[in-house]
Design an enzyme around this catalytic site. Structure first.
Site, PDB file in Angstrom:
ATOM      1  N   LYS A  35       0.840  -1.205   0.000  1.00 28.71           N
ATOM      2  CA  LYS A  35       0.000   0.000   0.000  1.00 28.71           C
ATOM      3  C   LYS A  35       0.879   1.262   0.000  1.00 28.71           C
ATOM      4  O   LYS A  35       0.649   2.196  -0.752  1.00 28.71           O
ATOM      5  CB  LYS A  35      -0.865  -0.029   1.277  1.00 28.71           C
ATOM      6  N   THR A 121     -13.438   3.292  14.726  1.00 30.05           N
ATOM      7  CA  THR A 121     -14.669   3.060  15.493  1.00 30.05           C
ATOM      8  C   THR A 121     -14.402   1.986  16.545  1.00 30.05           C
ATOM      9  O   THR A 121     -14.019   0.866  16.202  1.00 30.05           O
ATOM     10  CB  THR A 121     -15.795   2.603  14.536  1.00 30.05           C
ATOM     11  N   ARG A 154     -18.165   9.007   4.642  1.00 33.28           N
ATOM     12  CA  ARG A 154     -18.780   7.918   3.878  1.00 33.28           C
ATOM     13  C   ARG A 154     -17.876   7.591   2.708  1.00 33.28           C
ATOM     14  O   ARG A 154     -17.390   8.525   2.036  1.00 33.28           O
ATOM     15  CB  ARG A 154     -20.156   8.345   3.333  1.00 33.28           C
ATOM     16  N   GLU A 155     -17.639   6.325   2.464  1.00 28.24           N
ATOM     17  CA  GLU A 155     -16.863   5.968   1.282  1.00 28.24           C
ATOM     18  C   GLU A 155     -17.609   6.487   0.060  1.00 28.24           C
ATOM     19  O   GLU A 155     -18.827   6.449   0.012  1.00 28.24           O
ATOM     20  CB  GLU A 155     -16.682   4.448   1.207  1.00 28.24           C
ATOM     21  N   LYS A 204     -20.405   7.633  18.037  1.00 27.77           N
ATOM     22  CA  LYS A 204     -20.161   6.942  16.766  1.00 27.77           C
ATOM     23  C   LYS A 204     -21.000   5.661  16.649  1.00 27.77           C
ATOM     24  O   LYS A 204     -21.690   5.443  15.654  1.00 27.77           O
ATOM     25  CB  LYS A 204     -18.669   6.625  16.641  1.00 27.77           C
ATOM     26  N   PHE A 249     -31.554   7.688   3.921  1.00 24.17           N
ATOM     27  CA  PHE A 249     -31.510   6.364   4.537  1.00 24.17           C
ATOM     28  C   PHE A 249     -32.878   5.680   4.612  1.00 24.17           C
ATOM     29  O   PHE A 249     -33.061   4.733   5.361  1.00 24.17           O
ATOM     30  CB  PHE A 249     -30.823   6.403   5.912  1.00 24.17           C
ATOM     31  N   LEU A 250     -33.832   6.184   3.827  1.00 22.15           N
ATOM     32  CA  LEU A 250     -35.111   5.482   3.695  1.00 22.15           C
ATOM     33  C   LEU A 250     -35.192   4.848   2.305  1.00 22.15           C
ATOM     34  O   LEU A 250     -36.178   4.994   1.604  1.00 22.15           O
ATOM     35  CB  LEU A 250     -36.276   6.446   3.917  1.00 22.15           C
ATOM     36  N   CYS A 260     -18.724  -0.820   7.828  1.00 22.92           N
ATOM     37  CA  CYS A 260     -19.163  -0.111   9.035  1.00 22.92           C
ATOM     38  C   CYS A 260     -20.463  -0.658   9.622  1.00 22.92           C
ATOM     39  O   CYS A 260     -20.455  -1.205  10.722  1.00 22.92           O
ATOM     40  CB  CYS A 260     -19.280   1.372   8.736  1.00 22.92           C
TER      41      CYS A 260
HETATM   42  P1  NAD Z   1      -9.032  -0.102   6.231  1.00 27.39           P
HETATM   43  O1  NAD Z   1      -9.006  -1.561   6.404  1.00 27.39           O
HETATM   44  O2  NAD Z   1      -9.311   0.478   4.882  1.00 27.39           O
HETATM   45  O3  NAD Z   1      -7.671   0.536   6.753  1.00 27.39           O
HETATM   46  C1  NAD Z   1      -7.037   0.153   7.920  1.00 27.39           C
HETATM   47  C2  NAD Z   1      -5.547   0.188   7.668  1.00 27.39           C
HETATM   48  O4  NAD Z   1      -4.831  -0.011   8.899  1.00 27.39           O
HETATM   49  C3  NAD Z   1      -5.052  -0.921   6.728  1.00 27.39           C
HETATM   50  O5  NAD Z   1      -4.409  -0.348   5.611  1.00 27.39           O
HETATM   51  C4  NAD Z   1      -4.078  -1.740   7.577  1.00 27.39           C
HETATM   52  O6  NAD Z   1      -2.966  -2.248   6.846  1.00 27.39           O
HETATM   53  C5  NAD Z   1      -3.629  -0.692   8.591  1.00 27.39           C
HETATM   54  N1  NAD Z   1      -3.037  -1.229   9.799  1.00 27.39           N
HETATM   55  C6  NAD Z   1      -3.432  -2.283  10.568  1.00 27.39           C
HETATM   56  N2  NAD Z   1      -2.583  -2.438  11.603  1.00 27.39           N
HETATM   57  C7  NAD Z   1      -1.642  -1.475  11.509  1.00 27.39           C
HETATM   58  C8  NAD Z   1      -0.512  -1.129  12.289  1.00 27.39           C
HETATM   59  N3  NAD Z   1      -0.179  -1.809  13.374  1.00 27.39           N
HETATM   60  N4  NAD Z   1       0.229  -0.085  11.890  1.00 27.39           N
HETATM   61  C9  NAD Z   1      -0.085   0.614  10.782  1.00 27.39           C
HETATM   62  N5  NAD Z   1      -1.152   0.332  10.007  1.00 27.39           N
HETATM   63  C10 NAD Z   1      -1.926  -0.703  10.361  1.00 27.39           C
HETATM   64  O7  NAD Z   1     -10.121   0.433   7.283  1.00 27.39           O
HETATM   65  P2  NAD Z   1     -10.985   1.776   7.197  1.00 27.39           P
HETATM   66  O8  NAD Z   1     -12.185   1.541   6.353  1.00 27.39           O
HETATM   67  O9  NAD Z   1     -10.110   2.934   6.909  1.00 27.39           O
HETATM   68  O10 NAD Z   1     -11.499   1.858   8.704  1.00 27.39           O
HETATM   69  C11 NAD Z   1     -10.640   2.221   9.765  1.00 27.39           C
HETATM   70  C12 NAD Z   1     -11.466   2.492  10.990  1.00 27.39           C
HETATM   71  O11 NAD Z   1     -12.336   3.610  10.760  1.00 27.39           O
HETATM   72  C13 NAD Z   1     -12.392   1.360  11.403  1.00 27.39           C
HETATM   73  O12 NAD Z   1     -12.510   1.359  12.800  1.00 27.39           O
HETATM   74  C14 NAD Z   1     -13.716   1.737  10.785  1.00 27.39           C
HETATM   75  O13 NAD Z   1     -14.798   1.170  11.466  1.00 27.39           O
HETATM   76  C15 NAD Z   1     -13.695   3.228  10.935  1.00 27.39           C
HETATM   77  N6  NAD Z   1     -14.497   3.959   9.962  1.00 27.39           N
HETATM   78  C16 NAD Z   1     -14.533   3.541   8.664  1.00 27.39           C
HETATM   79  C17 NAD Z   1     -15.283   4.275   7.748  1.00 27.39           C
HETATM   80  C18 NAD Z   1     -15.368   3.820   6.316  1.00 27.39           C
HETATM   81  O14 NAD Z   1     -16.277   4.306   5.608  1.00 27.39           O
HETATM   82  N7  NAD Z   1     -14.501   2.947   5.829  1.00 27.39           N
HETATM   83  C19 NAD Z   1     -15.982   5.416   8.152  1.00 27.39           C
HETATM   84  C20 NAD Z   1     -15.890   5.831   9.477  1.00 27.39           C
HETATM   85  C21 NAD Z   1     -15.141   5.081  10.374  1.00 27.39           C
END
Ligand code: NAD
Length: 433
Positions: A35, A121, A154-155, A204, A249-250, A260
């Site tokens: 990555k 989260t 949001r993605e 959250k 969301f409806l 999530c």
């Molecule tokens: P993701 O899987 O896309 O990214 C997480 C990253 O953390 C990965 O690239 C992984 O390699 C890295 N990682 C893991 N252990 C590590 C370490 N020890 N050191 C460095 N990097 C490390 O996840 P995400 O979608 O970005 O979600 C991350 C958090 O945010 C989660 O808790 C999720 O619930 C929350 N969240 C996600 C979204 C969303 O839409 N994706 C929105 C709000 C909150």
């Protein structure tokens, strides 16, 4: 300000990039070398509109760089954001192993005061756990504060959401940390909610659980619409004008997915259980969501009778439009169930095919929607990408073996489809056959 973001996924990468864009000196870190190498070569590891341009600009202007050495990132910063994954365990509880590993690494690396912000989260009380891990492992005399700053992006609109959030939540028990966080977010115009760490963490989980419940609620209403001959789109519209309800969301469909809602609903049920509360409403939210996918498969079975020798075309694989994210996508369950019956699957998604290839087997992936339609006995619409709303319906009809669509996202108008000569089945509306 010197900032580091540990974890460069959807949240970490968006956070690091936007903080750099605001003028900070930012390092994004991740243990995934592939990555980081991609990022350093200008290749985005995820699809997110607007991300690439912003990353490129900030790297060029030397406000942003990436490393797979967490220690380098930790030493660089006054403020360290933890944005690693918090996946579910088989039991539904949150697995905090990545957060705990980063907390330990921070403790072992820091030599001066830092603000450590968890953005992932996490269950309520994780802030205290992080505080404890760091406190037990940090050099004597090194001061630090832990802050909860949950992320709501949001993605698909991650950059916009990070630049223009509805609110910023800061949970902290130190005035000093609050002041530093206010400075970080100073350039962003949004209501600031300053609270204790536990409340921030709960904001959250409660928000995501509420949104998931809204989706399950309208999906349950969609069932009543089907049974009574009403139209869920009209019902949602009529409800949505009420300012206490609102239309977002409806949207009835095949249920929520992604990284999530499914895991956060499950985690919140578990958290409640641990406090001795049986969160029955959330259990129903989850059950209705599971049922929604099963009901969709049932619609296909009822329509095709014998699935065994049928060619099924699938439009949309990602769990929602404008993302390549396949995690907990309803499409996976639906496709696998149909494959169990012997269906031959052809599929297209504008962005998620590469990720889908690592999850799904025996699928003929197509270059566009029209190739999917060639010779298909039925077309299933599983993600409401805009490009599917603008397809040439006449061309689709001419390519398909049978003009038969089951729309899991209600993107077409049933009367229009009937006029075009389709049998058209959707969610919570009268079938047109
Ligand atoms: P993701 O899987 O896309 O990214 C997480 C990253 O953390 C990965 O690239 C992984 O390699 C890295 N990682 C893991 N252990 C590590 C370490 N020890 N050191 C460095 N990097 C490390 O996840 P995400 O979608 O970005 O979600 C991350 C958090 O945010 C989660 O808790 C999720 O619930 C929350 N969240 C996600 C979204 C969303 O839409 N994706 C929105 C709000 C909150």
């Amino acid at each position: 300000m010197k900032i580091s973001v540990i974890g460069s996924g959807y949240v970490g990468l968006s956070t690091a990039t936007v903080l750099a864009e605001l003028g900070n000196d930012v390092i994004g870190a991740d243990i995934d070398k592939d990555k980081i190498e991609k990022l350093n070569n200008g290749i985005m590891p995820i699809f997110e509109p607007g991300l690439k341009e912003l990353v490129e600009r900030n790297i060029k202007e030397k406000r942003l760089r990436f490393t797979y050495d967490n220690k380098e990132a930790i030493q660089h910063a006054e403020i360290i954001f933890i944005c690693v994954g918090t996946p579910p365990k088989a039991t539904g509880e949150t697995d905090l192993k990545y957060i705990e590993a980063v907390a330990k690494e921070i403790a072992e690396t820091v030599g001066s005061y830092k603000v450590i912000v968890h953005k992932s989260t996490v269950p309520v009380e994780t802030g205290e756990k992080v505080q404890k891990i760091i406190g037990e492992n940090v050099k004597e005399g090194v001061d630090f504060d832990v802050v909860s700053n949950p992320e709501f992006l949001r993605e698909g609109t991650a950059i916009k959401d990070t630049m223009e959030p509805d609110r910023i939540v800061i949970g902290a028990d130190s005035e000093k940390a609050v002041e530093i966080m206010k400075k970080v977010y100073g350039p962003i115009k949004a209501p600031l909610i300053i609270t204790d760490i536990r409340s921030a963490e709960l904001i959250k989980h409660a928000s995501n659980a509420f949104l998931a419940t809204k989706i399950s609620f309208i999906n349950a209403v969609a069932q009543i619409c089907e049974l009574s001959g009403a139209d869920v789109e009209k019902v949602a519209e009529g409800m949505g004008y009420d300012k206490r309800i609102m239309r977002a969301f409806l949207n009835a469909g095949i249920g929520y997915g992604g990284f999530c809602f499914p895991k956060d609903v499950q985690a919140f049920i578990k958290i409640s259980e641990q406090y001795g509360y049986d969160f029955q409403l959330l259990k129903a939210t989850h059950d209705i969501n599971e049922q929604q996918k099963e009901l969709f498969v049932q619609k296909v079975k009822n329509t095709l009778k014998d699935i065994g020798d049928k060619k099924i075309g699938i439009l949309g694989l990602s769990f929602k439009p404008n993302t390549d994210d396949m995690r907990f996508a309803p499409s996976v369950y639906i496709i696998q169930e149909l494959q169990k019956e012997g269906a031959k699957i052809k599929a297209y998604d504008p962005e998620a095919i590469e990720r889908a290839k690592s999850i799904l087997n025996d699928i003929e992936f197509c270059k566009d929607s029209y190739e999917v339609c060639e010779g298909a006995d039925i077309l299933l619409l599983l993600t409401e990408w805009n490009e599917f709303k603008e397809l040439d319906i006449k061309k689709i009809k001419s390519l398909m073996k049978n003009p038969l669509i089951i729309d899991g996202r209600n993107i077409y108008n049933p009367e229009d489809m009937q006029k075009e000569g389709f049998s058209y089945i959707s969610i919570g509306r009268k079938d047109v056959v």
